[in-house]
Write a protein that holds these residues in place. Structure first.
Motif, short mmCIF file in Angstrom:
data_model
loop_
_atom_site.label_atom_id
_atom_site.label_comp_id
_atom_site.label_asym_id
_atom_site.label_seq_id
_atom_site.Cartn_x
_atom_site.Cartn_y
_atom_site.Cartn_z
N THR A 191 1.04 -0.89 -0.34
CA THR A 191 0.34 0.06 0.56
C THR A 191 1.05 1.10 0.05
O THR A 191 2.44 0.83 0.32
CB THR A 191 -1.19 0.09 1.30
OG1 THR A 191 -0.04 -0.62 1.92
CG2 THR A 191 -1.95 -1.93 1.23
N GLU A 192 0.54 2.46 -0.13
CA GLU A 192 1.24 3.47 0.14
C GLU A 192 2.07 3.53 1.10
O GLU A 192 1.57 3.03 2.39
CB GLU A 192 0.15 5.22 0.14
CG GLU A 192 -0.85 5.65 -0.65
CD GLU A 192 0.07 5.10 -2.09
OE1 GLU A 192 1.17 5.69 -2.45
OE2 GLU A 192 -0.02 4.98 -3.59
N PRO A 193 3.19 4.45 1.03
CA PRO A 193 4.08 4.60 2.64
C PRO A 193 2.84 5.14 3.37
O PRO A 193 2.23 6.10 3.65
CB PRO A 193 4.66 5.56 2.24
CG PRO A 193 5.21 5.56 0.52
CD PRO A 193 3.63 5.14 0.04
N ASP A 194 2.89 4.57 5.35
CA ASP A 194 2.71 5.69 6.03
C ASP A 194 3.68 6.14 7.03
O ASP A 194 5.02 5.78 6.51
CB ASP A 194 1.92 4.09 6.65
CG ASP A 194 2.35 3.05 7.06
OD1 ASP A 194 3.74 3.31 7.01
OD2 ASP A 194 2.17 2.59 7.88
N ASP A 195 3.42 6.55 8.07
CA ASP A 195 4.87 6.86 9.04
C ASP A 195 5.32 6.34 9.44
O ASP A 195 6.86 6.32 9.38
CB ASP A 195 3.58 7.47 10.27
CG ASP A 195 3.22 8.94 9.96
OD1 ASP A 195 3.05 9.26 8.23
OD2 ASP A 195 2.29 9.37 10.55
N ARG A 196 4.98 4.63 9.56
CA ARG A 196 6.25 3.77 9.72
C ARG A 196 7.70 3.29 8.32
O ARG A 196 8.51 3.44 8.74
CB ARG A 196 6.14 2.05 10.13
CG ARG A 196 6.76 1.49 10.98
CD ARG A 196 5.81 0.11 10.05
NE ARG A 196 4.53 -0.34 9.20
CZ ARG A 196 5.50 -0.88 8.88
NH1 ARG A 196 6.85 -1.49 8.75
NH2 ARG A 196 4.53 -1.26 6.95
N ILE A 197 6.58 3.51 7.69
CA ILE A 197 7.78 3.37 6.50
C ILE A 197 8.35 4.63 6.26
O ILE A 197 9.81 4.59 6.07
CB ILE A 197 6.54 2.92 4.80
CG1 ILE A 197 6.55 1.63 5.26
CG2 ILE A 197 7.95 2.76 3.57
CD1 ILE A 197 7.30 0.79 5.36
N VAL A 198 8.19 5.49 6.10
CA VAL A 198 9.12 6.90 5.98
C VAL A 198 10.00 7.25 7.17
O VAL A 198 11.05 6.90 6.63
CB VAL A 198 7.86 8.15 6.06
CG1 VAL A 198 8.95 9.57 6.64
CG2 VAL A 198 7.33 8.23 5.30
N GLU A 199 9.60 7.06 8.45
CA GLU A 199 11.02 6.52 9.28
C GLU A 199 11.98 5.23 8.84
O GLU A 199 13.19 5.88 9.51
CB GLU A 199 9.76 5.54 10.58
CG GLU A 199 11.07 6.06 12.06
CD GLU A 199 10.03 5.66 13.22
OE1 GLU A 199 10.82 5.44 14.22
OE2 GLU A 199 8.88 5.61 13.20
#
Length: 213
Positions: free
Chosen positions: A190-198
């Motif tokens: 799926t689209e990036p979430d805050d966890r992926i950004v971190e």
């Protein structure tokens, strides 16, 4: 015995998602060999010589370790008859694909925008999608009256437009291989979430534009 392609990337969409879509469309089973979650994992890949340009995504396929997104996509498309019948069709496919790449770049980098830039970047992304990119694909299909963008057969151009838009949902999503890929529990991301950004920031020390290609 044929070995499944092995994918090395984050547990998110990014540049790897188009590769996942293309493999799925070709009916090729693949496995996520390793999700990058720490700087140490990334450095190990570097030390092992797996990342030619110190970048991900990386795909192990046919006894090769391929990097550079376009090179990976071109190889998969060429191998599985998703890259046109001749050089002219490939040129058209490349042209349409580069448009989707431009749009995908905006979509992919949007989650990494600063809070004050997000609203502006979102508006620009919508404006470019609706006024610059989507109308092109609509016009091509209308002008030649066929189901697919090039040569009246499925190509990587159709797959990549499908990934970034809803233009071809009714047509492409009913292909058996894509239908399977869209089911819950598939390897689709799926689209990036805050966890992926971190995670991305932690692995690359915020050098995202230098090391992810």
């Amino acid at each position: 015995m044929t070995t499944k392609p092995r994918l090395y990337y984050f547990n998110g969409r990014g540049r790897m998602e188009t590769i996942r879509w293309l493999l799925a469309t070709a009916g090729v089973e693949f496995e996520e060999a390793e999700y990058l979650e720490t700087r140490e994992q990334y450095e190990k890949l570097l030390q092992d010589g797996a990342l030619l340009f110190q970048q991900v995504p990386m795909v192990e396929i046919d006894e090769m370790k391929l990097v550079q997104t376009r090179a990976i996509l071109n190889y998969i498309a060429g191998k599985h008859n998703l890259y046109g019948k001749d050089i002219k069709e490939r040129a058209l496919i490349d042209m349409y694909v580069e448009g989707t790449m431009d749009l995908n770049e905006m979509i992919m980098l949007y989650p990494f925008s600063s809070p004050e830039e997000k609203e502006k970047n979102f508006a620009l992304m919508i404006q470019r999608a609706t006024n610059r990119y989507f109308p092109v694909y609509e016009k091509v299909l209308k002008d030649h009256g066929q189901d697919f963008l090039v040569g009246n057969q499925l190509s990587r151009a159709d797959v990549q437009v499908q990934e970034d838009s809803s233009l071809f949902v009714s047509l492409i999503s009913n292909l058996p291989t894509i239908k399977k890929f869209l089911q819950p529990g598939s390897q689709r991301r799926t689209e990036p979430d805050d966890r992926i950004v971190e995670t991305v920031n932690k692995v690359f020390f915020l050098w995202i534009f230098r090391f992810v290609d």
